[in-house]
Design a protein around this motif. Structure first.
Motif: not given
Length: 117
Positions: A69-79, A105-108
């Motif tokens: 999973v790309g870093r940008r996608a991770k940050w978008s999902a976290t936001s 929290i679980v998914c992140g």
């Protein structure tokens, strides 16, 4: 019968992913991953169309080939998780107001443990 169920589930996943473009509580790419899985079992043409999509195709191929999973996608999902948790805290009563935060929290945690592309 099984093929039609996979096809229906694929279309439902694409629909949920499309709604997720506009709602922070629904992530788009996981629904597209599910749609690709379902289309692989029901319609190779639709699967190819999804895998060749200019926006979602590279994410789907990266997930399928390497589980990344790309870093940008991770940050978008976290936001989106944070926005959903804040909306939940402001609009829901206890204990329901804790549910979006718990899911986030679980998914992140799971998401940030995936390798990056």
């Amino acid at each position: 019968m099984k093929r039609q169920l996979y096809l229906a589930a694929g279309w439902l996943s694409v629909g949920a992913g499309a709604i997720g473009i506009f709602l922070p509580i629904l992530p788009t790419v996981p629904f597209m991953i599910l749609a690709a899985f379902c289309f692989a079992r029901s319609s190779p043409a639709l699967e190819a169309k999804l895998l060749n999509h200019p926006r979602y195709g590279p994410h789907l191929v990266a997930w399928r080939e390497k589980g990344v999973v790309g870093r940008r996608a991770k940050w978008s999902a976290t936001s989106a998780f944070i926005a959903s948790a804040l909306i939940g805290f402001l609009t829901l009563s206890l204990p329901w107001s804790l549910l979006p935060a718990a899911v986030g929290i679980v998914c992140g945690t799971w998401l940030w443990r995936r390798p990056e592309s």
